[in-house]
Scaffold this active site. Structure first.
Site, PDB file in Angstrom:
ATOM      1  N   ASP A  67     -11.820   6.219 -30.575  1.00 25.59           N
ATOM      2  CA  ASP A  67     -13.855   6.130 -30.928  1.00 25.59           C
ATOM      3  C   ASP A  67     -14.777   4.953 -31.232  1.00 25.59           C
ATOM      4  O   ASP A  67     -14.290   4.068 -31.564  1.00 25.59           O
ATOM      5  CB  ASP A  67     -13.859   6.772 -32.218  1.00 25.59           C
ATOM      6  CG  ASP A  67     -14.687   8.063 -32.443  1.00 25.59           C
ATOM      7  OD1 ASP A  67     -14.629   8.833 -31.796  1.00 25.59           O
ATOM      8  OD2 ASP A  67     -15.796   7.156 -33.802  1.00 25.59           O
ATOM      9  N   THR A 100     -19.351   8.213 -27.528  1.00 24.60           N
ATOM     10  CA  THR A 100     -19.957   6.645 -28.199  1.00 24.60           C
ATOM     11  C   THR A 100     -19.245   5.332 -27.299  1.00 24.60           C
ATOM     12  O   THR A 100     -19.494   4.643 -27.111  1.00 24.60           O
ATOM     13  CB  THR A 100     -19.516   6.623 -29.966  1.00 24.60           C
ATOM     14  OG1 THR A 100     -18.069   6.987 -29.319  1.00 24.60           O
ATOM     15  CG2 THR A 100     -20.054   7.396 -30.212  1.00 24.60           C
ATOM     16  N   THR A 101     -18.030   5.914 -26.078  1.00 22.97           N
ATOM     17  CA  THR A 101     -18.095   5.277 -26.191  1.00 22.97           C
ATOM     18  C   THR A 101     -18.470   4.187 -24.699  1.00 22.97           C
ATOM     19  O   THR A 101     -19.239   3.834 -24.200  1.00 22.97           O
ATOM     20  CB  THR A 101     -16.138   5.012 -25.787  1.00 22.97           C
ATOM     21  OG1 THR A 101     -15.479   5.787 -26.678  1.00 22.97           O
ATOM     22  CG2 THR A 101     -16.044   3.537 -24.964  1.00 22.97           C
ATOM     23  N   ASP A 396     -15.362  15.006 -33.787  1.00 22.75           N
ATOM     24  CA  ASP A 396     -16.000  15.214 -32.145  1.00 22.75           C
ATOM     25  C   ASP A 396     -15.872  16.673 -32.255  1.00 22.75           C
ATOM     26  O   ASP A 396     -16.876  17.008 -30.708  1.00 22.75           O
ATOM     27  CB  ASP A 396     -15.236  14.010 -31.005  1.00 22.75           C
ATOM     28  CG  ASP A 396     -15.601  12.745 -31.674  1.00 22.75           C
ATOM     29  OD1 ASP A 396     -16.217  12.573 -32.449  1.00 22.75           O
ATOM     30  OD2 ASP A 396     -15.044  11.863 -30.697  1.00 22.75           O
TER      31      ASP A 396
HETATM   32  P1  ADP Z   1     -16.337   8.397 -25.722  1.00 24.56           P
HETATM   33  O1  ADP Z   1     -16.820   8.389 -26.870  1.00 24.56           O
HETATM   34  O2  ADP Z   1     -17.579   8.351 -24.566  1.00 24.56           O
HETATM   35  O3  ADP Z   1     -16.730  10.272 -24.941  1.00 24.56           O
HETATM   36  P2  ADP Z   1     -13.705   9.405 -23.889  1.00 24.56           P
HETATM   37  O4  ADP Z   1     -12.558   8.549 -24.718  1.00 24.56           O
HETATM   38  O5  ADP Z   1     -13.819  10.899 -24.820  1.00 24.56           O
HETATM   39  O6  ADP Z   1     -15.266   8.534 -24.767  1.00 24.56           O
HETATM   40  O7  ADP Z   1     -14.147   9.380 -22.866  1.00 24.56           O
HETATM   41  C1  ADP Z   1     -15.252  10.238 -22.679  1.00 24.56           C
HETATM   42  C2  ADP Z   1     -14.437  10.915 -20.677  1.00 24.56           C
HETATM   43  O8  ADP Z   1     -13.396  10.694 -20.600  1.00 24.56           O
HETATM   44  C3  ADP Z   1     -15.291  10.802 -20.423  1.00 24.56           C
HETATM   45  O9  ADP Z   1     -16.401  10.938 -19.416  1.00 24.56           O
HETATM   46  C4  ADP Z   1     -14.748  12.410 -19.931  1.00 24.56           C
HETATM   47  O10 ADP Z   1     -15.563  13.271 -18.777  1.00 24.56           O
HETATM   48  C5  ADP Z   1     -13.453  11.673 -19.135  1.00 24.56           C
HETATM   49  N1  ADP Z   1     -12.220  12.775 -19.341  1.00 24.56           N
HETATM   50  C6  ADP Z   1     -12.015  13.211 -20.268  1.00 24.56           C
HETATM   51  N2  ADP Z   1     -10.711  14.045 -19.926  1.00 24.56           N
HETATM   52  C7  ADP Z   1     -10.560  13.885 -18.730  1.00 24.56           C
HETATM   53  C8  ADP Z   1      -9.394  14.235 -18.022  1.00 24.56           C
HETATM   54  N3  ADP Z   1      -9.007  15.190 -18.458  1.00 24.56           N
HETATM   55  N4  ADP Z   1      -9.678  13.599 -16.474  1.00 24.56           N
HETATM   56  C9  ADP Z   1     -10.388  12.309 -16.271  1.00 24.56           C
HETATM   57  N5  ADP Z   1     -11.829  12.305 -17.071  1.00 24.56           N
HETATM   58  C10 ADP Z   1     -11.388  13.040 -17.996  1.00 24.56           C
HETATM   59 MG    MG Z   2     -14.951  11.899 -26.210  1.00 25.84          MG
END
Ligand code: ADP
Ligand code: MG
Length: 547
Positions: A67, A100-101, A396
């Site tokens: 996270d 957040t990332t 989240d």
């Molecule tokens: P954040 O803290 O920014 O939410 P995450 O590690 O949750 O970071 O990653 C979010 C990113 O991962 C988003 O751009 C989302 O569209 C992408 N994402 C989530 N699930 C999938 C998936 N099954 N295939 C491709 N991208 C995905």
């Molecule tokens: Mg996320």
């Protein structure tokens, strides 16, 4: 250094001794560097295939998470500009709960591109202008491509929750946890101004390590982390009539010490009897209201406890104010301040109130409330660490579901919207002049860091993917993104990988704002730190930097 300058041989002292100052390119360079390092740190944790970070704090406590906000928070960052990046992640977390990332990675990339332009002698002000215009355009395009959904549609909401959970350590159980998150949010959602409003605080998170993640439960009521106050009281009450009181069932203590002259044993006896009668009266008022359960925010005197126990009333004392409010929302009871005012109408209802042992603690479960407006998620997980990560992840999930319930608009994920926006911003930038155009194009390129990082983290070749993505978006395939699970460019809309519009909007706004704020700094003046008294051996040539 810049602390003093010479004026006709006389030094003019402006800043305090020990102050450091860097300006112009030096300051910019070090600020950009710090921000990019932060972005680089969290980048590898982006997306479902992102890696986790293990953080060890100064007490040796370990956190494993991916996270963004948590990573940065636990890193105890010193650099003032790097700290600003942390603030951005925190703000994103508070506002919308996810992304957040991404927001940090995007801000870092915007600054990286800005540095390239600065190296080509584009003035930061021009870059700022270009970025600002590009942000406005990107937001406008984002609004256009967003998909409007029904705010209470369970299927859509579940997909949104699942996407937010898919990158988490607890992703194995994402279906199960999404389901809980959706049910919880829908339970507490209330109508407002033709739409819906959710107060996330109405969902109480009660966490205890032990059992398995799948033993996490949604309780249609409140779990109060208190024990029943007296062993003689029932441990279980069905069809409970619940009274909520926020005054003490004790003798009032006077503000100042008072003196009582007692001359003989009879007087003493009468005095004690009087006290007993008052306490018994208080307990009787509870009994007379018809209540079978009592939650008291303050203390309950031993004697009153005794009477309540004799009348078979399950009671708890010193319940937190926040829990009293939630109990009121869940059971429909009113929190009564003056026990003389207590009537049957003030009572709340629950199918079952029961004390249960959860791991090493006894908690009171108030469940089976009728259409409760506050509920509890009882979080379980093998170890303390797992339970903590379940809590962070479910937070989240709750937030993204709330986002969509409140603003029923979504986009597909996997870098599809970022690529589409990059595409459109690039087209629009053609119309701009000279250096502004360079900046707007840099902005478009920066957006592509999302699909790039997602593919990098999935072990794919980011160049191949980007070429394919650009080609598909050129052909009008709006939702083409990186399916990190299959390793291919696919239609993310068909795959049902959805994210809230609110999250994407906030990412664009906050990342641009942070980048702009950092770019605008051209002078860093830092006072010397207050010196810690470390020990006697610090000599005159001590560790302090010279000014
Ligand atoms: P954040 O803290 O920014 O939410 P995450 O590690 O949750 O970071 O990653 C979010 C990113 O991962 C988003 O751009 C989302 O569209 C992408 N994402 C989530 N699930 C999938 C998936 N099954 N295939 C491709 N991208 C995905
Ligand atoms: Mg996320």
């Amino acid at each position: 250094m810049a602390v003093q300058s010479e004026l006709a041989g006389q030094p003019v002292i402006i800043l305090k001794e020990g102050t450091t100052r860097s300006r112009g390119r030096d300051a910019q360079y070090s600020n950009l560097m710090a921000s990019m390092i932060i972005a680089e740190t969290v980048k590898s944790s982006l997306g479902p295939k992102g890696m986790d970070k293990m953080l060890v704090d100064s007490f040796g406590d370990v956190t494993i998470t991916n996270d963004g906000a948590t990573i940065l928070d636990e890193m105890e960052i010193q650099h003032p500009v790097a700290k600003m990046m942390v603030e951005v992640a925190k703000a994103q977390d508070n506002e919308v709960g996810d992304g957040t990332t991404t927001v940090v990675v995007l801000a870092g990339e915007l600054l990286q591109k800005a540095q390239d332009l600065i190296n080509k002698d584009v003035h930061p002000t021009l870059i700022l202008d270009g970025y600002r215009k590009a942000t406005d355009k990107a937001l406008e395009y984002l609004e256009k491509i967003g998909i409007t959904v029904k705010p209470l549609d369970k299927e859509t909401l579940k997909k949104v929750a699942t996407t937010s959970l898919s990158g988490k350590v607890v992703a194995e159980e994402k279906e199960f946890l999404s389901d809980l998150a959706v049910k919880a949010v829908l339970q507490v959602a209330g109508e407002s101004d033709g739409g819906y409003k959710v107060d996330i605080d109405d969902i109480k998170i009660q966490k205890k390590a032990g059992e398995a993640i799948t033993d996490t439960k949604l309780i249609q009521g409140i779990v109060v982390d208190k024990e029943i106050v007296h062993p003689g009281m029932p441990k279980r009450v069905e069809k409970a009539k619940i009274t909520l009181i926020d005054c003490a069932l004790e003798m009032e203590k006077t503000e100042f010490t008072s003196k009582l002259d007692i001359e003989n044993p009879d007087q003493m006896k009468a005095f004690l009897e009087e006290e007993e009668k008052i306490l018994e009266d208080m307990a009787n008022k509870v009994v007379k209201s018809g209540a079978t359960v009592l939650f008291c925010q303050k203390g309950i005197d031993d004697l009153a406890q005794h009477h309540l126990a004799r009348s078979g009333i399950l009671s708890a004392r010193r319940v937190k104010k926040s829990d009293m409010e939630k109990l009121s929302k869940a059971t429909g009871g009113r929190v009564v301040t003056n026990i003389d005012d207590l009537t049957t109408k003030d009572l709340g209802f629950a199918m079952l109130v029961e004390e249960r042992k959860i791991a090493d603690e006894k908690w009171i479960f108030v469940e089976g409330c009728k259409n409760p407006k506050a509920v509890t998620l009882l979080i379980r997980g093998g170890t303390e660490r797992t339970a903590d990560e379940v809590e962070r992840s479910i937070h989240d999930a709750l937030m993204v579901v709330k986002d969509v319930v409140q603003e029923p608009k979504i986009v597909a994920g996997g870098g599809a919207p970022e690529e589409e926006l990059a595409h459109r911003v690039r087209d629009w930038a053609q119309k701009l002049s000279g250096k502004e155009q360079l900046a707007a194009q840099a902005f478009a390129e920066a957006l592509e860091v999302v699909p790039t990082a997602l593919s990098e983290n999935a072990g794919l070749d980011p160049i191949d993917i980007l070429v394919e993505l650009r080609a598909q978006h050129d052909n009008g395939k709006l939702w083409s993104g990186v399916n990190v699970l299959s390793g291919k460019v696919e239609d993310m809309n068909k795959l049902g990988v959805y994210e809230p519009m609110a999250v994407k909007k906030q990412i664009l706004k906050s990342a641009s704002e942070a980048a702009a704020m950092i770019l605008k700094i051209d002078d860093v003046i830092a006072s010397s730190k207050l010196r810690e008294t470390k020990g006697p051996e610090k000599g005159p040539s001590g560790a302090e930097e010279e000014t």
